[in-house]
Design an enzyme around this catalytic site. Structure first.
Site, PDB file in Angstrom:
ATOM      1  N   ASN A 165      39.967   2.644  65.642  1.00  0.00           N
ATOM      2  CA  ASN A 165      41.380   2.309  65.101  1.00  0.00           C
ATOM      3  C   ASN A 165      41.480   1.320  64.052  1.00  0.00           C
ATOM      4  OD1 ASN A 165      44.134   1.435  65.238  1.00  0.00           O
ATOM      5  ND2 ASN A 165      44.439   2.849  66.975  1.00  0.00           N
ATOM      6  N   HIS A 222      48.806  11.436  72.003  1.00  0.00           N
ATOM      7  CA  HIS A 222      48.715  11.804  70.866  1.00  0.00           C
ATOM      8  C   HIS A 222      49.002  13.262  70.394  1.00  0.00           C
ATOM      9  CE1 HIS A 222      45.683   8.642  70.464  1.00  0.00           C
ATOM     10  NE2 HIS A 222      45.819   8.597  69.213  1.00  0.00           N
ATOM     11  N   LYS A 275      45.175  16.906  67.575  1.00  0.00           N
ATOM     12  CA  LYS A 275      44.112  15.924  68.055  1.00  0.00           C
ATOM     13  C   LYS A 275      43.105  16.948  68.840  1.00  0.00           C
ATOM     14  CE  LYS A 275      42.650  11.277  69.183  1.00  0.00           C
ATOM     15  NZ  LYS A 275      41.658  11.281  68.252  1.00  0.00           N
TER      16      LYS A 275
HETATM   17  P1  NAD Z   1      42.256  16.477  59.942  1.00  0.00           P
HETATM   18  O1  NAD Z   1      41.974  17.486  60.518  1.00  0.00           O
HETATM   19  O2  NAD Z   1      43.738  16.639  59.461  1.00  0.00           O
HETATM   20  O3  NAD Z   1      41.405  16.398  58.697  1.00  0.00           O
HETATM   21  C1  NAD Z   1      40.086  16.399  58.473  1.00  0.00           C
HETATM   22  C2  NAD Z   1      39.418  16.749  57.315  1.00  0.00           C
HETATM   23  O4  NAD Z   1      37.952  16.907  57.394  1.00  0.00           O
HETATM   24  C3  NAD Z   1      40.107  18.315  56.783  1.00  0.00           C
HETATM   25  O5  NAD Z   1      40.528  18.022  55.429  1.00  0.00           O
HETATM   26  C4  NAD Z   1      38.700  18.932  57.179  1.00  0.00           C
HETATM   27  O6  NAD Z   1      38.570  19.943  56.214  1.00  0.00           O
HETATM   28  C5  NAD Z   1      37.599  17.945  56.861  1.00  0.00           C
HETATM   29  N1  NAD Z   1      36.115  18.422  57.558  1.00  0.00           N
HETATM   30  C6  NAD Z   1      36.220  18.977  58.755  1.00  0.00           C
HETATM   31  N2  NAD Z   1      34.746  19.274  59.046  1.00  0.00           N
HETATM   32  C7  NAD Z   1      34.250  19.309  57.678  1.00  0.00           C
HETATM   33  C8  NAD Z   1      32.893  19.429  57.410  1.00  0.00           C
HETATM   34  N3  NAD Z   1      32.131  19.981  57.922  1.00  0.00           N
HETATM   35  N4  NAD Z   1      32.778  19.321  55.996  1.00  0.00           N
HETATM   36  C9  NAD Z   1      33.769  18.969  55.056  1.00  0.00           C
HETATM   37  N5  NAD Z   1      34.804  18.579  55.497  1.00  0.00           N
HETATM   38  C10 NAD Z   1      35.268  18.813  56.716  1.00  0.00           C
HETATM   39  O7  NAD Z   1      42.219  15.311  60.914  1.00  0.00           O
HETATM   40  P2  NAD Z   1      42.871  13.907  60.825  1.00  0.00           P
HETATM   41  O8  NAD Z   1      43.941  13.848  61.400  1.00  0.00           O
HETATM   42  O9  NAD Z   1      42.889  13.359  59.391  1.00  0.00           O
HETATM   43  O10 NAD Z   1      41.794  13.023  61.346  1.00  0.00           O
HETATM   44  C11 NAD Z   1      40.321  12.886  61.009  1.00  0.00           C
HETATM   45  C12 NAD Z   1      39.641  11.887  61.808  1.00  0.00           C
HETATM   46  O11 NAD Z   1      40.188  10.429  61.824  1.00  0.00           O
HETATM   47  C13 NAD Z   1      39.724  12.275  63.117  1.00  0.00           C
HETATM   48  O12 NAD Z   1      38.238  12.141  63.747  1.00  0.00           O
HETATM   49  C14 NAD Z   1      40.667  11.273  63.905  1.00  0.00           C
HETATM   50  O13 NAD Z   1      40.397  11.228  65.271  1.00  0.00           O
HETATM   51  C15 NAD Z   1      40.246  10.151  63.322  1.00  0.00           C
HETATM   52  N6  NAD Z   1      41.545   9.075  62.925  1.00  0.00           N
HETATM   53  C16 NAD Z   1      40.906   7.720  63.171  1.00  0.00           C
HETATM   54  C17 NAD Z   1      41.979   6.805  62.908  1.00  0.00           C
HETATM   55  C18 NAD Z   1      41.513   5.356  63.069  1.00  0.00           C
HETATM   56  O14 NAD Z   1      42.254   4.413  62.896  1.00  0.00           O
HETATM   57  N7  NAD Z   1      39.983   5.029  63.253  1.00  0.00           N
HETATM   58  C19 NAD Z   1      43.275   7.008  62.651  1.00  0.00           C
HETATM   59  C20 NAD Z   1      43.509   8.388  62.611  1.00  0.00           C
HETATM   60  C21 NAD Z   1      42.622   9.329  62.800  1.00  0.00           C
END
Ligand code: NAD
Length: 262
Positions: free
Chosen positions: A119, A151, A155
């Site tokens: 996060n 969430h 998710k």
């Molecule tokens: P999302 O599903 O909207 O986006 C994920 C993207 O990754 C998509 O565009 C998808 O096409 C791409 N992707 C998935 N598998 C792939 C592959 N094999 N090759 C290439 N591209 C690929 O998800 P999101 O809501 O944007 O969240 C993404 C990640 O970030 C999740 O793991 C979520 O838990 C995490 N997250 C972390 C924080 C933080 O503060 N650390 C905050 C929000 C979300």
């Protein structure tokens, strides 16, 4: 200027990062990485987007790679990006990473600066420190720790990476290992609650950006630490702040504690 590449650029966080990075005067977006198996061309308003297998094409023009994709994508990314990232930096926000991916990140950190955070919000990172302190102050015999997170319905991993980080922070305060105390949800004939157990509960639905609550439950009083993210750009801003901070750092593994200084 810090040149960034974004893995997962077509996702919710990827699009937020692209918008926020373009608003900043101290950053350039060199390109994106995402799935290219659909009919859409590999560009977005003239921005180059490549598949993970071809990530070297954008990493060559980048200082920092920022990854918010999916656990399987991060694992694959590390196989292809380790060489091109030599001497550069990687920020990972993707959650639900497995042990093999964590090992690959350790390995990469010998040649590149690597920062991971479940996060990126300022408030949650403050909450992590507070959780350790409260867990240390309120003993396990008298206060039970339960973590509840909520969430949005899209998710795909549970409990959230942030809930796990909070559970680890609590276990650290108790000078215990989380793996000995962790309890994911309860159902059926559970028996009485063992002393010291740390419960994790995931609520899913609607459009909730992210809520975390750490409960310290005593017989006659309770303490709660709570955080609510109101907008996902809070994570994007934190990740870009981290990317800027990481640019030019020596190889090694870093956390938001290093960036924020608490
Ligand atoms: P999302 O599903 O909207 O986006 C994920 C993207 O990754 C998509 O565009 C998808 O096409 C791409 N992707 C998935 N598998 C792939 C592959 N094999 N090759 C290439 N591209 C690929 O998800 P999101 O809501 O944007 O969240 C993404 C990640 O970030 C999740 O793991 C979520 O838990 C995490 N997250 C972390 C924080 C933080 O503060 N650390 C905050 C929000 C979300």
């Amino acid at each position: 200027v810090t040149r960034v590449a974004i893995c997962g650029i077509r996702g919710r966080m990827g699009q937020t990062l692209l918008r926020l990075a373009r608003e900043r005067g101290d950053m350039e977006v060199a390109g994106g990485i995402d799935r290219l198996d659909d009919a859409k061309p590999g560009t977005q308003d003239a921005l180059r987007i490549v598949s993970i297998a071809n990530c070297a094409q954008v990493l060559g023009d980048s200082d920092v790679l920022i990854d918010f994709s999916a656990a399987a994508a991060t694992r694959e990314l590390l196989e292809h990006a380790a060489g091109p990232l030599n001497g550069r930096a990687l920020v990972v926000g993707t959650t639900g990473l497995d042990a093999a991916t964590e090992e690959a990140l350790d390995e990469l950190s010998r040649t590149a600066a690597v920062l991971t955070a479940a996060n990126f919000s300022l408030g949650v990172n403050l909450l992590l420190g507070l959780t350790t302190r409260v867990a240390a102050a309120l003993d396990a015999e008298s206060f039970d720790i339960e973590i509840v997170e909520a969430h949005h319905r899209r998710k795909t991993d549970a409990p959230s990476g942030t809930a796990l980080a909070l559970a680890e922070a609590a276990a650290r305060g108790r000078e215990e290992s989380l793996s000995d105390l962790r309890r994911d949800g309860r159902s059926g004939d559970t028996g009485e609650r063992p002393v010291g157990e740390i419960g994790l509960h995931a609520v899913r639905g609607g459009g909730v950006t992210g809520e975390h609550r750490v409960l310290f439950l005593g017989e006659r009083e309770r303490v709660e630490l709570a955080h609510e993210a109101l907008d996902r750009s809070v994570f994007g801003e934190g990740a870009l702040h981290a990317a800027r901070w990481l640019h030019g750092r020596r190889p090694g593994r870093y956390t938001m504690q290093h960036v924020l200084g608490f």
